[in-house]
Write a protein that holds these residues in place. Structure first.
Motif, PDB file in Angstrom:
ATOM      1  N   LYS A 122       0.969 -17.356  -7.890  1.00 21.25           N
ATOM      2  CA  LYS A 122       0.205 -16.296  -8.537  1.00 21.25           C
ATOM      3  C   LYS A 122      -0.371 -15.426  -7.430  1.00 21.25           C
ATOM      4  N   ILE A 123       0.241 -14.316  -7.203  1.00 19.12           N
ATOM      5  CA  ILE A 123      -0.192 -13.465  -6.093  1.00 19.12           C
ATOM      6  C   ILE A 123      -1.389 -12.636  -6.529  1.00 19.12           C
ATOM      7  N   PRO A 124      -2.501 -12.777  -5.823  1.00 19.62           N
ATOM      8  CA  PRO A 124      -3.681 -11.978  -6.211  1.00 19.62           C
ATOM      9  C   PRO A 124      -3.503 -10.508  -5.865  1.00 19.62           C
ATOM     10  N   PHE A 125      -4.325  -9.709  -6.468  1.00 21.18           N
ATOM     11  CA  PHE A 125      -4.314  -8.267  -6.361  1.00 21.18           C
ATOM     12  C   PHE A 125      -4.328  -7.801  -4.903  1.00 21.18           C
ATOM     13  N   ASP A 126      -5.278  -8.368  -4.152  1.00 21.10           N
ATOM     14  CA  ASP A 126      -5.494  -7.945  -2.776  1.00 21.10           C
ATOM     15  C   ASP A 126      -4.249  -8.183  -1.920  1.00 21.10           C
ATOM     16  N   THR A 127      -3.603  -9.329  -2.201  1.00 20.03           N
ATOM     17  CA  THR A 127      -2.416  -9.657  -1.408  1.00 20.03           C
ATOM     18  C   THR A 127      -1.326  -8.622  -1.611  1.00 20.03           C
ATOM     19  N   TYR A 128      -1.192  -8.138  -2.857  1.00 13.94           N
ATOM     20  CA  TYR A 128      -0.192  -7.113  -3.117  1.00 13.94           C
ATOM     21  C   TYR A 128      -0.436  -5.901  -2.240  1.00 13.94           C
ATOM     22  N   ARG A 129      -1.741  -5.471  -2.202  1.00 10.71           N
ATOM     23  CA  ARG A 129      -2.083  -4.287  -1.397  1.00 10.71           C
ATOM     24  C   ARG A 129      -1.693  -4.484   0.054  1.00 10.71           C
ATOM     25  N   ARG A 130      -2.055  -5.697   0.581  1.00  8.62           N
ATOM     26  CA  ARG A 130      -1.769  -5.955   1.992  1.00  8.62           C
ATOM     27  C   ARG A 130      -0.277  -6.017   2.239  1.00  8.62           C
ATOM     28  N   MET A 131       0.455  -6.631   1.300  1.00 11.35           N
ATOM     29  CA  MET A 131       1.903  -6.744   1.486  1.00 11.35           C
ATOM     30  C   MET A 131       2.535  -5.367   1.466  1.00 11.35           C
ATOM     31  N   ASN A 132       2.063  -4.495   0.546  1.00  9.33           N
ATOM     32  CA  ASN A 132       2.630  -3.147   0.491  1.00  9.33           C
ATOM     33  C   ASN A 132       2.367  -2.381   1.771  1.00  9.33           C
ATOM     34  N   LEU A 133       1.165  -2.567   2.318  1.00 12.45           N
ATOM     35  CA  LEU A 133       0.834  -1.906   3.579  1.00 12.45           C
ATOM     36  C   LEU A 133       1.789  -2.364   4.681  1.00 12.45           C
ATOM     37  N   PHE A 134       2.015  -3.687   4.689  1.00  9.92           N
ATOM     38  CA  PHE A 134       2.908  -4.259   5.696  1.00  9.92           C
ATOM     39  C   PHE A 134       4.310  -3.660   5.575  1.00  9.92           C
ATOM     40  N   TYR A 135       4.789  -3.565   4.305  1.00 12.30           N
ATOM     41  CA  TYR A 135       6.136  -3.021   4.108  1.00 12.30           C
ATOM     42  C   TYR A 135       6.201  -1.557   4.511  1.00 12.30           C
ATOM     43  N   GLN A 136       5.128  -0.810   4.203  1.00 11.72           N
ATOM     44  CA  GLN A 136       5.135   0.599   4.592  1.00 11.72           C
ATOM     45  C   GLN A 136       5.198   0.749   6.103  1.00 11.72           C
TER      46      GLN A 136
ATOM     47  N   GLU B   5       0.924  -4.410 -12.158  1.00 12.36           N
ATOM     48  CA  GLU B   5       2.335  -4.094 -12.395  1.00 12.36           C
ATOM     49  C   GLU B   5       2.801  -2.981 -11.480  1.00 12.36           C
ATOM     50  N   GLU B   6       1.912  -1.947 -11.351  1.00 13.88           N
ATOM     51  CA  GLU B   6       2.273  -0.811 -10.490  1.00 13.88           C
ATOM     52  C   GLU B   6       2.463  -1.263  -9.060  1.00 13.88           C
ATOM     53  N   LEU B   7       1.512  -2.088  -8.578  1.00 17.85           N
ATOM     54  CA  LEU B   7       1.607  -2.562  -7.195  1.00 17.85           C
ATOM     55  C   LEU B   7       2.882  -3.363  -6.996  1.00 17.85           C
ATOM     56  N   ARG B   8       3.189  -4.187  -8.022  1.00 10.87           N
ATOM     57  CA  ARG B   8       4.384  -5.018  -7.861  1.00 10.87           C
ATOM     58  C   ARG B   8       5.628  -4.155  -7.812  1.00 10.87           C
ATOM     59  N   LYS B   9       5.633  -3.100  -8.658  1.00  8.52           N
ATOM     60  CA  LYS B   9       6.797  -2.202  -8.666  1.00  8.52           C
ATOM     61  C   LYS B   9       6.916  -1.508  -7.326  1.00  8.52           C
ATOM     62  N   GLU B  10       5.736  -1.077  -6.797  1.00  7.09           N
ATOM     63  CA  GLU B  10       5.752  -0.386  -5.500  1.00  7.09           C
ATOM     64  C   GLU B  10       6.322  -1.309  -4.431  1.00  7.09           C
TER      65      GLU B  10
END
Lengths: 383, 340
Positions: A122-136, B5-10
Motif C-alpha cells: 500500500k503505497i502512501p501518498f507521500d511516497t508517490y510524490r517522491r517517486m514521481n520526483l525521482f522519475y522526473q 489515482e492522478e499521482l499513480r497515473k503520472e
C-alpha cells in the motif's frame, strides 16, 4: 535407495552429523511424496522448486514418483507417534538444506521477515510524490548513447588486455604457477626501478598514475622540474583530509589554507574565483568533503594538461628506458619442486606497514616548510 | 482518493517515458560493438592452492589490497586471515556470534570487519599493540541482518542490511553518518566504485541502485532481473555495473547510458548466482553458482568460456585479487580455493 529404520526415535538418517549430502533427486522425492499426501499443501517456494525439478529431472521422473509412492506406503505402515516424529525430522531437514527464497538460513524465515513477500504494497501518498520526483529527475538526467558506452567498455578491455594475468602471461613468471615470487619483488610499492608493464599502465589514465605510488613519485619529479608541484601537493593533502581521522580535520584544514589557498600562500593553487570563494568559506567549518570542489578542479587541470605533457616529457621517456623487462623464467620440473619447497611467506604485513610509516614520516619532514629564520640563525652561528 | 489515482497515473506515464528514452539511446548492441574483437578462446584455470581450516560453511571472503592476504568468514564462528601463497593462517579471530554472513578487508590492511545475523558490524584491529587482534568497534543500529560490508578507509565503512537500508558509519565514533534508504527488499550486497565516490547495492526487490556517498542520495536505479540480486560489482573502469541474481543470469548495466547492455545467461544454467567478480581487464566475468560451479563469461561476447569445478557444495563467495593474478572461491564445503 532410501532405507528406513522402524525403531522408535532412531532415525539418525536425518541427523546433520551423518553429513548426507542433500541430493536434488531426494528433494524431488520428498516434494512428490508431500503432493501425494495432500495436493496443494506445498508452500509457494516449494512449488517453484517442484516445477523446476520436474523440468530438470524429467528423464527420471517415473523413478521419483515410484520412490515417493513407496515411501508414502511405508510411512503409513508405521505407528502414528513414530510417523509424526519422522515427518518432523524430515521436514526440518529440508527446511535447513533447501531454505525458502530470500533467507540465508532457516533461522530467519517466517515471521521475522521484515517485508512480507506475498503481500500487496500500500503505497502512501507521500511516497508517490517522491517517486514521481525521482522519475522526473531520471528523465532530465543527461544520458549517453549506448554506442558510446559500449565503445568505452571495448576500449578499456582492449587497453588492459595484456595486463590481465588471466589472459596474458606475466614476466618473469606467474608466482602461482612457478612458486617463484620475483614478479612480486619487482612490483613492490616502493622501489627504484619499476617494470616496463607498470610504466605502461601509468600512461593509461591519470587515475592509474596517481593510484600507483611509484608512478606518483615519478610524476612529482616531472612537476618539480616544471615548478608546478603545488597542484599535486594540494590533491594529496585533500586526500589526507578526506580519509583522515575526524580529530585531525581542523588542524589539517588550517595547514591546507595557509599553504595553498591564502592570498600570498607559499604554494598557492590557481583555481577559479568561485571555487576558491566556496572552499575558503567552507573551511570555517571543515568536514571531510570540504575540499571536494577544489580537488576535482585541480584533478581535471592535471588530467587535461599536465598529464599529457608528462607522458611526452624526458622524465617519462627516461623511466621508460630504465624500466625492467625481465626475461621469462624457464624452470625445469626439478627446479619447480625446489621452488615449492623454498616457498617463503614473504615480508609480514606488519613490517611492510612499519616501513610505510617510516617513509611517510621522512617525506613529511623533508617537505615541511623551511623555517628561514632558524636556517639563517644557524648559518650565522656557523660563522 | 482522486489525487492518488492522478499521482499513480503520472508515475506510470513517467516510467513509460523513461523506457522510451532508454530505447532511443540504444543505438547499438554489444554484439555489434564487439564484433571486431578477437575471441578469447577456452579459459582454463586450475586450483593452485586449497585453504583448509574452517570447520563449517564459508559465507564470505575478501582480498586485501596490494597483497596476497585475504580474509574469510565461516559459520564456525571464525574470521581467518590467510597468506594465500603459503596457505598459512596469519590470524584466526574468534567471533562473538557465529552467524556471520560477510567480511571485509580495509584498503590499508589495518582492519577487518564482519557481521551477520547479529545485526551488527564488528571491526577488528589487526595491527594492535601487542599483536593481539581485538574488537575495535561494534556498529549496531541495523534492525535486520548484515548482508555485506565494505571499507572506504580506516575511518568509514558502508554496510548493507536485511532491513532494506545501507548505512555509512563513522568508525571512530561508532555512529551512523548516512542512511541510504530506498530499496523495497533486503539489500543483499554492495560494491564501492574505484574512486570511492559512489557505491552500488543489489536487493531482493530485483533492482540495483547507485548511490552518491557524498550527496547521500540514490542516483540511478536499474531493474530487469526476475529475482533477488545476490551479487553486485563494478566493472573495472567504474562506468558499468554487473549484477548476479537468483534467476540464474548476470546483467551488465552502464551508468552513463542508464540502461542494461547485456545479459549473461545460458539455458543449461538453472541455479542462482551467489557471487561474482570481474577479471582485471574486465574481459572475463567469474560467477559462482548454487550448482557448486563457477562459470567464466567473456564479457564482450556474452559467451561462456570456462567452468571452475572443484567444490563439493555451493560456491558462496568469489574474489579476484587486486593485481588480477588469482581468483579465490569460498564454498559451503568449508574450503577456499585459489585459481589461476
Amino acid at each position: 535407495m532410501l532405507t528406513f529404520q522402524s525403531k522408535p526415535f532412531q532415525t539418525p538418517y536425518f541427523w546433520p552429523t551423518q553429513k548426507w549430502v542433500a541430493e536434488d533427486s531426494d528433494y524431488a522425492i520428498y516434494l512428490a511424496k508431500r503432493n501425494i499426501r495432500k495436493k496443494g499443501m506445498l508452500e509457494p517456494y516449494e512449488q517453484a522448486h517442484y516445477n523446476h525439478l520436474h523440468e530438470w529431472l524429467n528423464h527420471k521422473w517415473d523413478f521419483i514418483v515410484m520412490q515417493a509412492t513407496e515411501q508414502y506406503k511405508a510411512g503409513k505402515e508405521r505407528k502414528k507417534p513414530d510417523r509424526v516424529v519422522f515427518d518432523c525430522q524430515e521436514r526440518a531437514y529440508w527446511i535447513v538444506n533447501k531454505p525458502p527464497r530470500r533467507t540465508h538460513s532457516a533461522m530467519d524465515s517466517g515471521l521475522e521477515l521484515l517485508i512480507d513477500p506475498n503481500s500487496d504494497e500500500k503505497i502512501p501518498f507521500d511516497t508517490y510524490r517522491r517517486m514521481n520526483l525521482f522519475y522526473q529527475q531520471a528523465i532530465m538526467r543527461s544520458k549517453v548513447k549506448s554506442s558510446v558506452s559500449l565503445g568505452a567498455l571495448n576500449k578499456y578491455v582492449a587497453t588492459y588486455k595484456n595486463h590481465d594475468p588471466f589472459l596474458a602471461p606475466c614476466l618473469p613468471s606467474n608466482p602461482w604457477l612457478t612458486d617463484n615470487d620475483t614478479y612480486w619483488t619487482l612490483n613492490m610499492r616502493q622501489l627504484e626501478v619499476p617494470t616496463k608493464m607498470r610504466v605502461e599502465r601509468w600512461s593509461f589514465s591519470l587515475f592509474e598514475l596517481l593510484s600507483d605510488l611509484r608512478g606518483r613519485d615519478d610524476f612529482k619529479i616531472f612537476l618539480k622540474k616544471e615548478f608546478s608541484g603545488e597542484n599535486l601537493a594540494f590533491w594529496e593533502a585533500a586526500e589526507e583530509l578526506k580519509w583522515g581521522t575526524a580529530s585531525s580535520m581542523t588542524s589539517k584544514a588550517e595547514t591546507i589554507f595557509k599553504t595553498f589557498l591564502a592570498p600570498g600562500a607559499p604554494r598557492w593553487i590557481n583555481i577559479d574565483g568561485r571555487t576558491m570563494g566556496l572552499t575558503v568559506k567552507g573551511l570555517d567549518h571543515p568536514h571531510r568533503y570540504v575540499l571536494e570542489a577544489a580537488q576535482t578542479h585541480v584533478f581535471l587541470l592535471m588530467k587535461k594538461d599536465t598529464f599529457f605533457r608528462y607522458l611526452k616529457s624526458p622524465v617519462y621517456k627516461e623511466i621508460q628506458k630504465k624500466a625492467l623487462n625481465p626475461e621469462p623464467h624457464n624452470f625445469s620440473p626439478g627446479q619447480l619442486e625446489q621452488n615449492a619447497q623454498n616457498r617463503s611467506p614473504g615480508i609480514h604485513p606488519l613490517i611492510l606497514w612499519q616501513q610505510d610509516e617510516a617513509e611517510k614520516a621522512k617525506a613529511a619532514a623533508a617537505s615541511a616548510p623551511v623555517d628561514v629564520k632558524a636556517l639563517m640563525s644557524k648559518l650565522d652561528r656557523k660563522k | 482518493m482522486g489525487e492518488m489515482e492522478e499521482l499513480r497515473k503520472e508515475m506510470e506515464n513517467l516510467k513509460d517515458q523513461i523506457t522510451a528514452a532508454r530505447k532511443t539511446f540504444q543505438d547499438s548492441t554489444l554484439q555489434e560493438a564487439a564484433a571486431g574483437v578477437t575471441v578469447v578462446g577456452r579459459v582454463q584455470l586450475k586450483t593452485r592452492k586449497t585453504l583448509r581450516g574452517h570447520l563449517a560453511k564459508i559465507y564470505a571472503m575478501h582480498w586485501g589490497t596490494d597483497s596476497t592476504l585475504c580474509v574469510s568468514a565461516s559459520q564456525d564462528g571464525k574470521l581467518i586471515v590467510w597468506d594465500t601463497i603459503t596457505t598459512n593462517k596469519v590470524n584466526a579471530i574468534p567471533l562473538k556470534s557465529s552467524w556471520v554472513m560477510t567480511c571485509a578487508y580495509a584498503p590499508s590492511g589495518n582492519l577487518v570487519a564482519c557481521g551477520g545475523l547479529d545485526n551488527m558490524c564488528s571491526i577488528y584491529n589487526l595491527k594492535g599493540k601487542d599483536g593481539n587482534v581485538k574488537v575495535m568497534r561494534e556498529l549496531a543500529a541495523h534492525t535486520g541482518y548484515l548482508s555485506c560490508c565494505r571499507f572506504l578507509s580506516d575511518t568509514e565503512i558502508i554496510t548493507s542490511s536485511g532491513d532494506c537500508t545501507c548505512v555509512l558509519w563513522d568508525i571512530e565514533t561508532g555512529t551512523q553518518k548516512t542512511v541510504f534508504a530506498g530499496h523495497q527488499g533486503d539489500a543483499m550486497s554492495l560494491g564501492v566504485s574505484p574512486d570511492f565516490k559512489f557505491f552500488i547495492s543489489g536487493a531482493c526487490d530485483f533492482t540495483a541502485k547507485l548511490w552518491d556517498i557524498r550527496e547521500a542520495e540514490c542516483r540511478q536505479t536499474f531493474g530487469g532481473h526476475e529475482s533477488d540480486i545476490n551479487a553486485i560489482g563494478f566493472f573495472p573502469n567504474g562506468n558499468a555495473v554487473i549484477t548476479g541474481s537468483d534467476d540464474a543470469t548476470c546483467k551488465l548495466y552502464d551508468l552513463r547510458a542508464d540502461q542494461e547492455l547485456l545479459t549473461y545467461q545460458d539455458s543449461s544454467i538453472m541455479c542462482g548466482v551467489t557471487s561474482l567478480a570481474p577479471s582485471k581487464s574486465g574481459r572475463l566475468l567469474l560467477a559462482g553458482h548454487d550448482d557448486f560451479n563457477v562459470n567464466i563469461w567473456d564479457m564482450l561476447k556474452a559467451e561462456r568460456v570456462g567452468v571452475l569445478a572443484g567444490h563439493d557444495n555451493r560456491v558462496s563467495c568469489i574474489g579476484v585479487s587486486t593485481d588480477g593474478m588469482a581468483c579465490c572461491t569460498g564454498s559451503w564445503d568449508s574450503f577456499l580455493k585459489i585459481w589461476n
